[in-house]
Design an enzyme around this catalytic site. Structure first.
Site, PDB file in Angstrom:
ATOM      1  N   ASP A 298      -4.437  -0.993  11.015  1.00  0.00           N
ATOM      2  CA  ASP A 298      -3.715  -0.090   9.805  1.00  0.00           C
ATOM      3  C   ASP A 298      -3.256   0.866  10.567  1.00  0.00           C
ATOM      4  O   ASP A 298      -3.963   1.666  11.333  1.00  0.00           O
ATOM      5  CB  ASP A 298      -5.207   0.068   8.788  1.00  0.00           C
ATOM      6  CG  ASP A 298      -4.288   0.419   7.534  1.00  0.00           C
ATOM      7  OD1 ASP A 298      -3.940   1.781   7.559  1.00  0.00           O
ATOM      8  OD2 ASP A 298      -4.464  -0.216   6.686  1.00  0.00           O
ATOM      9  N   ILE A 299      -2.096   1.564  10.166  1.00  0.00           N
ATOM     10  CA  ILE A 299      -1.499   2.790  10.332  1.00  0.00           C
ATOM     11  C   ILE A 299      -2.269   4.012  10.016  1.00  0.00           C
ATOM     12  O   ILE A 299      -2.085   5.019  10.472  1.00  0.00           O
ATOM     13  CB  ILE A 299      -0.244   2.904  10.360  1.00  0.00           C
ATOM     14  CG1 ILE A 299       0.243   2.597   8.800  1.00  0.00           C
ATOM     15  CG2 ILE A 299       0.833   1.700  11.369  1.00  0.00           C
ATOM     16  CD1 ILE A 299       1.971   2.798   8.693  1.00  0.00           C
TER      17      ILE A 299
ATOM     18  N   GLY B 103      -6.586  -0.350  -6.149  1.00  0.00           N
ATOM     19  CA  GLY B 103      -6.213   0.426  -5.096  1.00  0.00           C
ATOM     20  C   GLY B 103      -5.203  -0.273  -4.101  1.00  0.00           C
ATOM     21  O   GLY B 103      -5.065  -0.020  -3.232  1.00  0.00           O
ATOM     22  N   GLN B 104      -4.665  -1.813  -4.598  1.00  0.00           N
ATOM     23  CA  GLN B 104      -3.640  -2.131  -3.876  1.00  0.00           C
ATOM     24  C   GLN B 104      -2.300  -1.521  -3.809  1.00  0.00           C
ATOM     25  O   GLN B 104      -1.977  -1.206  -4.861  1.00  0.00           O
ATOM     26  CB  GLN B 104      -3.333  -3.741  -4.138  1.00  0.00           C
ATOM     27  CG  GLN B 104      -2.691  -4.687  -3.183  1.00  0.00           C
ATOM     28  CD  GLN B 104      -2.415  -6.021  -3.760  1.00  0.00           C
ATOM     29  OE1 GLN B 104      -2.811  -6.159  -4.809  1.00  0.00           O
ATOM     30  NE2 GLN B 104      -1.468  -6.715  -3.035  1.00  0.00           N
TER      31      GLN B 104
ATOM     32  N   ASN C   3      -8.317  -5.926  -1.960  1.00  0.00           N
ATOM     33  CA  ASN C   3      -7.789  -5.287  -3.282  1.00  0.00           C
ATOM     34  C   ASN C   3      -6.894  -6.155  -4.014  1.00  0.00           C
ATOM     35  O   ASN C   3      -5.717  -6.479  -3.546  1.00  0.00           O
ATOM     36  CB  ASN C   3      -7.244  -3.720  -3.164  1.00  0.00           C
ATOM     37  CG  ASN C   3      -8.290  -2.850  -2.226  1.00  0.00           C
ATOM     38  OD1 ASN C   3      -9.368  -2.809  -2.373  1.00  0.00           O
ATOM     39  ND2 ASN C   3      -7.862  -2.182  -1.342  1.00  0.00           N
TER      40      ASN C   3
ATOM     41  N   HIS D  48      -3.641  -9.320   1.901  1.00  0.00           N
ATOM     42  CA  HIS D  48      -3.951  -8.725   3.110  1.00  0.00           C
ATOM     43  C   HIS D  48      -5.672  -8.718   2.986  1.00  0.00           C
ATOM     44  O   HIS D  48      -6.181  -8.290   1.718  1.00  0.00           O
ATOM     45  CB  HIS D  48      -3.448  -7.663   3.804  1.00  0.00           C
ATOM     46  CG  HIS D  48      -3.366  -6.681   2.704  1.00  0.00           C
ATOM     47  ND1 HIS D  48      -2.795  -6.087   1.720  1.00  0.00           N
ATOM     48  CD2 HIS D  48      -4.295  -5.329   3.061  1.00  0.00           C
ATOM     49  CE1 HIS D  48      -2.924  -4.823   1.299  1.00  0.00           C
ATOM     50  NE2 HIS D  48      -3.921  -4.692   1.953  1.00  0.00           N
TER      51      HIS D  48
END
Length: 109
Positions: free
Chosen positions: A28-29, A89-90, A83, A96
């Site tokens: 995750d960035i 919160g998506q 999520n 994913h």
């Protein structure tokens, strides 16, 4: 896959931590834990609400891949979070799984 989906682009072009037929794992960035990996299906599926678009065999392979990615990254204690929808919160609408380990730092996409 779609051209305007960030995760579809990362599937095609990203720096994959691991890959198997139909699925990849990426870092995750904007990590929300000490280790924060994302497992993505190749096929663009909007959210967990649409999990039925995967065959039962594909869904099992995806979950097996989530466990394999955690093991390959030396994670023994971790959480797997999905999520489903903006209210949960998506923020990226491509199915994913968040694989998190260590101290949490914020909110997951």
């Amino acid at each position: 896959m779609t051209d305007d989906c960030l995760f579809c682009r990362l599937y095609r072009e990203g720096d994959h931590v691991a890959a198997t037929e139909g699925f990849v794992a990426i870092r995750d960035i904007n990590p929300q834990a000490d280790t924060h990996l994302l497992v993505l299906p190749e096929r663009h599926i909007e959210s967990f609400h649409d999990i039925g678009e995967l065959t039962p065999a594909e869904a099992k392979r995806m979950l097996d891949f989530v466990a394999d990615v955690a093991a390959e990254n030396g994670l023994t204690d971790y959480r797997v979070v999905v999520n489903a929808g903006a209210g949960a919160g998506q923020t990226i609408f491509h199915l994913h799984w968040n694989v998190l380990s260590g101290g949490l730092t914020g909110r997951m996409t």
